[in-house]
Scaffold this motif. Sequence first.
Motif, PDB file in Angstrom:
ATOM      1  N   PRO A 203       0.805  -1.226   0.000  1.00  0.00           N
ATOM      2  CA  PRO A 203       0.000   0.000   0.000  1.00  0.00           C
ATOM      3  C   PRO A 203       0.836   1.272   0.000  1.00  0.00           C
ATOM      4  O   PRO A 203       0.345   2.332  -0.398  1.00  0.00           O
ATOM      5  CB  PRO A 203      -0.815  -0.121   1.290  1.00  0.00           C
TER       6      PRO A 203
ATOM      7  N   PHE B  95       0.931   3.326  -3.175  1.00  0.00           N
ATOM      8  CA  PHE B  95      -0.199   4.089  -3.682  1.00  0.00           C
ATOM      9  C   PHE B  95       0.153   5.576  -3.742  1.00  0.00           C
ATOM     10  O   PHE B  95       0.684   6.144  -2.795  1.00  0.00           O
ATOM     11  CB  PHE B  95      -1.431   3.905  -2.792  1.00  0.00           C
TER      12      PHE B  95
ATOM     13  N   MET C 144       0.053  -0.328  -6.413  1.00  0.00           N
ATOM     14  CA  MET C 144       0.073  -1.061  -5.144  1.00  0.00           C
ATOM     15  C   MET C 144       0.266  -2.554  -5.377  1.00  0.00           C
ATOM     16  O   MET C 144       0.973  -3.225  -4.632  1.00  0.00           O
ATOM     17  CB  MET C 144      -1.242  -0.840  -4.385  1.00  0.00           C
TER      18      MET C 144
END
Length: 324
Positions: free
Chosen positions: A109, A112, A118
Amino acid sequence: MRSHFLSPGAHGDAGVLSVLEQRRSAGRGAGSHRDGNRVALVVGGGGMRGAYAGGMVHALEEAGFAGCFDEVWGSSAGAFVGTALVLGHGADAARIFADDMACREFIDPRRFGTRRPMVSLDHLFDHILVSSKPTDWSSLVTSPVPLRVMVTRAGDLTPHVLTGLPDGGTWKAAMRATAAIPLLAGPPVRIGDDEWIDGSVGDPLPVARALRGGATHVLALMTRTVDELVTPPVDARTPLWARSLDRLAPGLGRMAQDASRHGEFLALLTDAAHPDRAGAHLLTLTPHGSAGVRGLTTDRERVTEAARIGRETVAGVLEPAVAA
């Protein structure tokens, strides 16, 4: 035709199991069934939730039912799990999520908002499916059981089926396309004259499509428990990545969250009189319990548990058939 006891996790018509059992007992190879039926396997996806389906497919293969289907359907992770069954890699379908995908190389993550997605499909296709779990895409060209991969046209978000592709390179592109979501898992994939993205955006569970295509019997493998299908998650907030997708293309964020769309299929899955059933036989298998795995889960213990639950669910349903 012997009836089957349907254990927890099984919902629908036990006649699907009866046909599979008869085919297994006949001992004919895949693609050589002559009973007048057309049996489809539909595999649900949902990112790392695919571990449940991987365990289910492993159990089907162990029980000797892998060659009993006339076609296999899947979107996103479900397409990859379906590919494993078609190619005889059922055990790999159960292991790959915990062994190879529950890691930051694949899901991180922290990426991102950067230029890197991701979810790294590069890591999946260039490392995992080459070195750890080698996959020969060209084998899909000659497979006696056709694979039907759902993709979504990037331009108008309409669902389409890719099947009967001419070579391994095109099959590899199709598999990448069925998992591609802009910002989350990479840009659209061009095949032919169109660009395609994640199949679950357009059709996360192509049961109705299989029925409309002529299937007389459908076995659907779900990656959510019954409670997860009918009860909204406690945290119903739209995640940041989904809101970003909506800014990219209005409606894409919601569609990419397949959890919000499985409810659309509940009537079809539970109502034998549903018009899309048209007398066909449908059996849906849902995990008998939850391991707390979601689309981006990288906790190896939970992902391993999800595969175990999936395997146990199917083994429990098939036990009478295997013992026969």
